[in-house]
Scaffold this active site. Sequence first.
Site, PDB file in Angstrom:
ATOM      1  N   GLN B 124      30.401  26.090  38.613  1.00 43.75           N
ATOM      2  CA  GLN B 124      29.743  27.391  38.543  1.00 43.75           C
ATOM      3  C   GLN B 124      30.465  28.302  37.557  1.00 43.75           C
ATOM      4  O   GLN B 124      31.641  28.600  37.759  1.00 43.75           O
ATOM      5  CB  GLN B 124      29.779  28.074  39.915  1.00 43.75           C
ATOM      6  CG  GLN B 124      29.204  27.213  41.028  1.00 43.75           C
ATOM      7  CD  GLN B 124      29.237  27.943  42.345  1.00 43.75           C
ATOM      8  OE1 GLN B 124      28.407  28.805  42.592  1.00 43.75           O
ATOM      9  NE2 GLN B 124      30.205  27.610  43.181  1.00 43.75           N
ATOM     10  N   GLY B 125      29.768  28.723  36.535  1.00 46.22           N
ATOM     11  CA  GLY B 125      30.346  29.661  35.568  1.00 46.22           C
ATOM     12  C   GLY B 125      29.807  31.050  35.866  1.00 46.22           C
ATOM     13  O   GLY B 125      28.780  31.443  35.306  1.00 46.22           O
ATOM     14  N   SER B 159      35.881  26.243  39.490  1.00 48.63           N
ATOM     15  CA  SER B 159      36.439  25.045  40.132  1.00 48.63           C
ATOM     16  C   SER B 159      35.806  23.814  39.537  1.00 48.63           C
ATOM     17  O   SER B 159      34.585  23.739  39.410  1.00 48.63           O
ATOM     18  CB  SER B 159      36.103  25.034  41.627  1.00 48.63           C
ATOM     19  OG  SER B 159      36.742  26.077  42.280  1.00 48.63           O
ATOM     20  N   GLU B 242      25.266  30.395  50.152  1.00 43.83           N
ATOM     21  CA  GLU B 242      26.631  29.856  50.228  1.00 43.83           C
ATOM     22  C   GLU B 242      27.347  30.241  51.509  1.00 43.83           C
ATOM     23  O   GLU B 242      28.326  29.611  51.886  1.00 43.83           O
ATOM     24  CB  GLU B 242      27.459  30.439  49.080  1.00 43.83           C
ATOM     25  CG  GLU B 242      27.651  29.554  47.895  1.00 43.83           C
ATOM     26  CD  GLU B 242      28.726  30.108  46.964  1.00 43.83           C
ATOM     27  OE1 GLU B 242      28.548  31.234  46.451  1.00 43.83           O
ATOM     28  OE2 GLU B 242      29.739  29.432  46.760  1.00 43.83           O
ATOM     29  N   SER B 380      33.878  37.985  49.100  1.00 42.50           N
ATOM     30  CA  SER B 380      35.143  38.331  49.752  1.00 42.50           C
ATOM     31  C   SER B 380      34.872  38.988  51.107  1.00 42.50           C
ATOM     32  O   SER B 380      33.771  39.487  51.371  1.00 42.50           O
ATOM     33  CB  SER B 380      35.949  39.288  48.877  1.00 42.50           C
ATOM     34  OG  SER B 380      35.288  40.538  48.815  1.00 42.50           O
ATOM     35  N   GLU B 382      35.903  41.749  52.036  1.00 42.53           N
ATOM     36  CA  GLU B 382      35.576  43.163  51.809  1.00 42.53           C
ATOM     37  C   GLU B 382      34.086  43.346  51.539  1.00 42.53           C
ATOM     38  O   GLU B 382      33.461  44.286  52.034  1.00 42.53           O
ATOM     39  CB  GLU B 382      36.404  43.721  50.640  1.00 42.53           C
ATOM     40  CG  GLU B 382      37.895  43.911  50.941  1.00 42.53           C
ATOM     41  CD  GLU B 382      38.696  42.617  50.964  1.00 42.53           C
ATOM     42  OE1 GLU B 382      38.187  41.580  50.475  1.00 42.53           O
ATOM     43  OE2 GLU B 382      39.836  42.631  51.470  1.00 42.53           O
TER      44      GLU B 382
END
Lengths: 391, 394
Positions: B124-125, B159, B242, B380, B382
Site C-alpha cells: 500500500q502506497g 510494508s 481494515e 491510530s 487517537e
Amino acid sequence: MLRIETTDEQNLMVDTAHRYLRERYSFDARQKVLASAAGRDDRVWKDFAEMGWLSLPIPEPHGAGGNLFDLALLMETFGAALVVEPYLPTVVLAGTALSAGGSEAQKAEFLPAIAEGRARMAVAFAERHSGYDHFDIETVAARDGGGYRITGAKSVVLGAPDADHLVVTARLDGRPGRDAVALFLVPRQCPGLAMRDYVTIDGRRAAEVHLADVAVPEAARLGEEGGGADLLDRVVLSGTVAVLGETAGLAEAAVRLTADYLNTREQFDRKLSSFQALQHRVAHLFVLKEELRAICRFAARSAAVDPDGEGTREAISAAKALAGESGRKICEETVQLHGAIAITDEYVAGHYLKRMVALDHLFGNASHHFDRFVDIVRDLRPDGAAGAAGS
Amino acid sequence: MSAEVDLDAFRQEVREFLAERLPPRTAERALAGYYLSRDEMLDWHRTLADRGWIGFNWPEEHGGPGWTPLQRYVFEDECARAGAPIINTVGLNQVASLLFAFGTEEQKRQHLPPIRQGSVMWCQGISETQSGSDLASLRCPAVRDGDEYVVNGSKIWTSGAHISEWCILVVRTDSSGRKHDGITILLLDMKTPGITIRPIVGLDGMHSLNEMFLDDVRVPVANRIGEENEGWRMMRVYLGNERISAAGIWKLKVHFSRLCSLARKEVRNGRPLIENRRFRDDMARTLIRMRALEVLLLDIIDKPEKATGVEASVLKLRGTELQQDLLRMLSDAAGYYALPFFPDTMKDGWGDQDPVGPEFAAPSTPNYLFWRKATISAGSSEIMLNLIARNVLG
C-alpha cells in the site's frame, strides 16, 4: 528527610556532562557506536576518564570518593543521552566489588586502572533460573588446595565481551545460606572460561559466561569468607542506584523530545500541540517524570547516606517499582505520540523504549520490587501495627 | 444455499482440513511467534485457494466460498489456534474490495485471479512523511499525460514494498480545491521504471517497512480505480474495512495461549510465573477483556453497517491495546533474557544452536517493540477515539 538539594559541585558536574554529551554523543554519533564492531567509543571513554567520571564513585585515594547520590546524578545525564559505553559493568559494578571487597593489593592494581579508563570489567551475578534473586546461585566454587575451582553458567553478563576481568558470584562448595556466597575476580583469559557474546536489545554488549573448573587462587576471592553476601548486596545496591538514575534521566529526555515533537509536527493544518487531548497527555507524562525523578533521587540519597539501612531497602524498591512502571509508560507514550517514525531504528524515540525495557529488568523489574516493597513496609503488612511510630 | 449452517460440522471440517494440509513445521513456527517467510505464507495461500477457502468477502462468481460471517469467524478462529499463517491480505481484502466496488471488468479480470491464487503480493502506497493521520493531506502528485499519469513523489511506511508485485498508490491529481477532492487511486506495477525502494529498519531490527521514491513513474490511465479525483470516497470504504482485521482477535488468542504455556514453565523467584499473583492478575484482566471483545465482534460480524461504524472503531482500539498488553507480558516473562538480541532467530528460530535463555525469549521483545505500531497503523488509537467521540457526542 525527604528534602533533596543538589550542591553547586553536583550541578556543575551535571551541566558539564549534559553539554559534553550533547556535543559528543548526539543521536547520530550514538548510531555509529551501535553500528561499530566494538559497540563502544574508546575516545569517549578517554574523555570520561579525563572528566573524572570514571573515578566518581570510587573511594579515595584511588578515586574521587563520590557517593551514590553523585553517581545517580551523573547517570541521569547518561540516561538522557542513551550512552552505550559500559559504565555500569566496569565502574559501578566491578568498581564497587573491588573497592568494597578487594584486598589493598587488588585495590591498588585495579581501581586506578578503572578510574583512568585502562580497565574493562564485568560482574556476572545472574543465572538461567535465578530470576531477579541474585542469591539464587548454582555456580559452585569448590575448595581445591589453596584455591578454588569454579563451575557454573552466568547469564546476560553486561560488558563481558570486552572485559579483561570478571567478578563472578558463586557458592562455596555449593552450600546454601548467606555465608556461602562469595565473589571471585577471574581473568578473562582463564582456562575453562568460555563466552557466547551478543548485542542487547538496547545496543550494548553482553555474554553468556560458562565456567568449567576454572582454577583461581585464594586471593581471587573478594573479601573474607562469609562476607560475600554483604558485598554482593553492596554491588547490587550501587547497580540499582545507577539504573534508577539512568531511568530518571531517560524519562526526562523522552518527555522533552515528545514536547518538542508536538510543537513541531503538523497534521490537519495545525501543530499537534494545539490539540488539547495531546496537551493533557504530555502534561501527564511530565507528572510521571517528575514523580519518577523525585523518588529515584530520594532512593539514591538514602543509599548514599545509609546503604545498609531498612529505610534504604524500602526507598530502593519503591523507586525501582515506580521506575519500571512509569518509565515504561512514558516511553510507550513517547512512541505513540510520535507515530510511525518512532517504530524505526532511525529515530531516537524507539531507542528510549528499548533502553527502558533493559533498565526495567536490571536488578529486578517493577513487579518484583512492588512485591519487595510490600514485604518491607510495616504499614502494608497484615500484622503491622497501624500508624506505628518510627516506621 | 441454506441460511442455517451447521457450525459445529463446519468447525469439524475446518479442523480436519488443517490437520491434513497445514505443515506442522509452519504451524509450530507461527505459534512460537517467529516471522514466517514469504514462501511459507504463499504456500499456505495456495493451499487455501486450491480448497476454495479464500476471499471470504468475495462474491461466489469470483471464487468466494459463500460463507456466512459466522462461518468465516469459525474458520479464522480454528486457523489461528492451529497456527495457520496469517497471509497477506492487502490484495485479498483491500484491493479486492476496491475492485468489486469500483473496478472495471478488465481490471477485475486482470487482478482478481492472481490475487485469489496468491501469485502476486500487494503493498500500500498511502502514507507520506507529512501525511500520517491526516491522510487527505497527501501530496504525491500525478499529472495526466495522454493515456498515462506521470507520478513524481514519495511514499513511506510501505510494508513489503520490496517484495510486492503491485501497489495501491494513492495520489493527488488536483491541488486547486479542498484536499479531499483531488485524490485518485492508481494500481501500480512495481516493475515500472522509476521506482526506488529504501528499506527502513524497524525497532525489531527487521526490514518490513520501506520508503518509496517515484521518479517520472508512468501509470496507464487504465490502472486508475474509479474516476479521477474520486479517491477519497473510495478510500473511506477501503480504510473502514481494515479495522476489524486490525483488531486482531485471533492473534490475541494465540498470544494468550502461548503466554499460558510459558507462564507454567518459567520460574521467577523459585515459583512458576503463573503462581506470581501480579502476573496472573494481569493475565486475568486481559482474558476478561478478550472475552468482552469477542462478544462485541460476534455482535457486529453480520451487520455490514456496524463493520465500518463506531463498533469497528471500538474493536480496533481495544483489540490493538490488548495485543500490546499480551506482547508486553510475553516480553516481561523473559526476565533478564529480554535483553539478548538475536534478530536471525526471529525468522528461523534457533535451528541447531543452543538457545540463549528460554526459547520463547528471542522473538518476544522485538515483537513487543515492533507492535507498538498496532495502535498507530490502520487508523491510530487517537483517530479511533475521534470517531468514537463524534458518535457518542453527536
